[in-house]
Design an enzyme around this catalytic site. Structure first.
Site, PDB file in Angstrom:
ATOM      1  N   TYR B 127       8.418   6.543  -5.639  1.00 13.93           N
ATOM      2  CA  TYR B 127       8.107   7.359  -4.462  1.00 13.93           C
ATOM      3  C   TYR B 127       9.324   7.437  -3.552  1.00 13.93           C
ATOM      4  CZ  TYR B 127       6.216   8.823   0.005  1.00 13.93           C
ATOM      5  OH  TYR B 127       6.000   9.496   1.176  1.00 13.93           O
ATOM      6  N   GLU B 215       9.124  15.138   0.716  1.00 11.76           N
ATOM      7  CA  GLU B 215       8.503  14.072  -0.065  1.00 11.76           C
ATOM      8  C   GLU B 215       8.641  14.366  -1.557  1.00 11.76           C
ATOM      9  OE1 GLU B 215       4.471  11.623   0.593  1.00 11.76           O
ATOM     10  OE2 GLU B 215       4.095  13.634  -0.183  1.00 11.76           O
TER      11      GLU B 215
END
Lengths: 341, 407
Positions: B127, B215
């Site tokens: 992530y 993101e």
């Protein structure tokens, strides 16, 4: 009587010849604010309203007029540059009214000001995207309607514009005046946060109580609440707008957004209540809640005054008493010596 | 401003960020061309990805657009390997239908675009995100070994698995910080090197696109140790649109509420909600406060509507029109704290609009500021269903009364 701005503030208006700048500079002057200069590049040497000199640069304006506060009305694309120009010219308080400045620009401005302050300056900027700052009866720097304010002892801090006017109006109608009202602005990056303004009000002898009006997004209200719990004895009344706001949507202000489930009104209100702030559910209750808090404070003050008086009296009485005793003892001692003789 | 995954990837590609390749299509007729284009680029495995402005697409459900009860298929993203036939069949099934995910709301979003992308074999999901940390006004980069799941969940359950690095605005992202993140992600060898390059390019993209949030979830380590963005989400700063004229083309009006689009044309800040009391207010904070007040008065706000700090008669009329388009609205509260704005002008706008629009629901009007008294008189004398209110509390009480009568 106030924080940050007062009768002595010498105000420079950046963007004084634009439509916003012209309108609000006129309003400020009418209120009694000491507007000493304006800046509009390429209009240097002319006058605003035939009386306020206009300069090409902030530096020239400060050198010629000793302006010490600047208010910015320039368009969003040039506003960050205008803040940096003002602080570089030596101004220590900059109020940026402009709405719609890119967040990245403000990150750089904020960092620049922090660096200046680390190197011995003490610069503060307020806003952007804010109504400005007013010390009622002394000085109005911004776009708020002056007539709703009243000089007094309550400090007001808010992220909103018109909601602040609403709160001030409620206070004034109840006869409660304000020391200074600061709109800190609705953007994610702002120069003066709740905690900064609270610290100033806490240290101000002429501020008895504080109203803080927050809204969804970020955690500046919580940060201030923990500070209040630890350091502030003055009563604080709080409201958070946006309990009914849906998550993930930006509610008008760039900074008013519940992101990843964080920054909700419920969360903020809970922390504020826990920290001893009088949190109101309805924005219609700000004024009367402050009134009740002030009555309590005044009753406490009165009681303290009475107690002080009582203690004083008691002390006086004891002194009298001891004088009497002393006298009697002296007399007795004299008698004894006489007898001995 | 939100944009689609395929648009975000196109932006990132410009900055040299390694991304999953793909071609966006708007109709199933373009499917074969897309596959051929990708084959020419050496792609031989395929993924079909629905493009909507909501996360959780893979775990979502696709419903028939014409019969919302009927489930077309589970999952809005599917991997087909070299099975192009299967991919085509799936793509044909979902395009034009409704995808509901945990982020889309129950009404879901219509799938109007598909991203036909390269299928990649990878050994690990990570992530990575960049956003503004509002608590210190600096950009923060967050990375975690727990990729492919929602970061909020990781933050709650295993916060120690999130590594954070803050970027000094004057300095920019430093190499040691890139290494710090790479070490934190337990990378080694060529993946380590690849990552440091990747994050430098990604941060540059974040800065130069004026993103508010970027993101990459998941960020993957391919079987041959390459680092690549399998998904990408970018939020762009609305305030910076003036210096990115090309972003206008990225706006997908299909993703927005038609009323909100209409409102934005009149420079009104409107957000549609599900309640029964419409409201029109000047200023965002007071608008939110007024919504809260409606709830306390026993109603539910039908919208957020900020007509701007200085409300004019014209903006008021436009706002009125937008609110009345919503059939759920049973009453309206207008709350204008004039200040410098002249209330009599606003009142005239309200009266004029009410006449033009044949208003038949109660409208509580609270005008405060210059000439408020004259404004109240104008409203009362209008003979229309306009209820003048004095204070905020008075306005709330009158909304409660109006609702009681409406039921």
């Amino acid at each position: 009587m106030s924080i940050l701005v007062n009768k002595k503030s010498r105000v420079l208006v950046q963007g004084i010849t634009g439509s916003e700048g012209t309108f609000h500079a006129t309003q400020m002057i009418e209120y009694g604010t000491n507007v000493v200069a304006g800046v509009t590049p390429n209009k240097g040497g002319t006058f605003f309203n035939d009386s306020v000199p206009i300069f090409n640069t902030a530096k020239e304006a400060v050198e010629a007029t000793k302006a010490n506060v600047s208010v910015i009305f320039v368009p969003a694309g040039f506003a960050a540059d205008a803040v940096i120009e003002a602080v570089s010219a030596g101004i220590d308080l900059v109020v940026c009214i402009t709405e719609g400045i890119p967040a990245k620009d403000m990150v750089n401005v904020y960092d620049h000001v922090q660096n200046l302050n680390r190197n011995g300056r003490s610069v503060r900027f307020i806003g952007p995207n804010c109504p400005g700052i007013i010390s009622p009866g002394e000085c109005k720097i911004g776009i708020m309607p002056g007539f709703i304010h009243k000089k007094g002892k309550v400090g007001v801090i808010s992220r909103s514009g018109t909601l602040t006017y609403e709160a001030v109006d409620q206070l004034t109608k109840l006869g409660i005046g304000q020391s200074t009202c600061i709109g800190i602005g609705g953007d994610p990056v702002i120069g003066t946060r709740f905690i900064d303004a609270i610290k100033l009000f806490n240290e101000d002898k002429d501020t008895d109580a504080i109203v803080m009006i927050g809204e969804i997004g970020g955690n500046a209200e919580e940060e201030a609440a923990y500070f209040i719990k630890k350091h502030v004895k003055k009563p604080v009344v709080g409201f958070i707008a946006g309990r009914t706001a849906p998550p993930g949507r930006r509610m008008g202000h760039a900074g008013a957004i519940i992101a990843g489930g964080k920054g909700t009104a419920a969360e903020k209100m809970a922390v504020m209540t826990e920290c001893g702030i009088h949190v109101v559910e309805s924005p219609a209750d700000i004024g009367k809640t402050m009134q009740a808090a002030l009555e309590k404070l005044n009753a406490k003050k009165l009681k303290a005054k009475k107690e002080k008086k009582n203690i004083k009296k008691a002390k006086k009485d004891t002194k009298k008493e001891s004088k009497k005793v002393h006298k009697a003892l002296k007399k007795a001692a004299k008698k004894v010596t006489k007898k001995k003789k | 401003m939100k944009i689609h995954e395929y648009q975000a990837k196109a932006l990132l590609k410009k900055y040299g960020v390694a991304i999953q390749d793909g071609v966006a299509i708007k109709s199933i007729d373009e499917f074969d061309n897309a596959v051929n284009t990708l084959r020419e680029r050496g792609v031989n495995q395929f993924v079909v990805k629905s493009q909507i402005h909501a996360g959780g697409r893979g775990k979502g459900t696709v419903y028939n657009k014409n019969n919302r009860e009927e489930v077309v298929v589970q999952g809005g993203v599917k991997f087909f390997g070299s099975n192009v036939e299967g991919a085509r069949e799936y793509a044909a099934k979902i395009i034009g239908n409704i995808l509901v995910t945990h982020q889309s709301g129950a009404e879901g979003k219509e799938i109007q675009t598909l991203f036909i992308a390269e299928g990649l074999d990878y050994k690990k999901e990570l992530y990575l995100s960049i956003l503004l940390d509002r608590s210190n006004s600096k950009d923060v980069i967050m990375a975690s070994t727990e990729g492919g799941v929602e970061i909020e969940k990781v933050a709650e359950e295993t916060p120690e698995k999130i590594i954070k690095v803050w970027v000094e605005p004057g300095l920019g992202l430093q190499s040691y910080q890139a290494r710090e993140l790479a070490f934190g992600l337990q990378l080694e060898g060529s993946a380590f090197k690849d990552f440091t390059k990747f994050i430098m390019a990604l941060y540059r993209a974040y800065l130069e696109t004026d993103a508010t949030m970027l993101e990459v979830n998941p960020l993957i380590i391919t079987n041959d140790d390459k680092i690549l963005a399998l998904d990408a989400k970018i939020g762009l700063d609305d305030n910076a649109l003036f210096r990115h004229k090309d972003y206008e083309a990225l706006r997908d009006l299909n993703e927005e509420d038609p009323l909100e689009i209409e409102a934005s044309k009149s420079n009104l800040n409107y957000i549609k909600l599900d309640g029964n009391v419409g409201c029109m207010v000047n200023g965002a904070g007071l608008a939110m406060g007024t919504m809260d007040l409606i709830k306390l008065a026993g109603g539910e706000p039908a919208n957020f509507l900020d007509v701007g700090g200085t409300a004019s008669a014209e903006t008021v009329e436009n706002g009125f029109k937008i609110i009345l388009t919503d059939p759920n609205v049973k009453a309206i509260l207008i709350n204008i704290f004039g200040g410098i704005v002249r209330c009599d002008r606003v009142a005239n706008g309200v009266i004029q609009a009410s006449r033009n629009l044949n208003l038949n629901i109660p409208v509580v009007v609270r005008l405060q500021g210059t000439n408020a008294e004259e404004a109240r008189q104008l409203l009362t004398d209008s003979g229309l269903n306009l209820i003048a209110a004095d204070t905020l509390q008075d306005a709330a009480d009158k909304v409660t009364q109006a609702l009681a009568q409406a039921v």
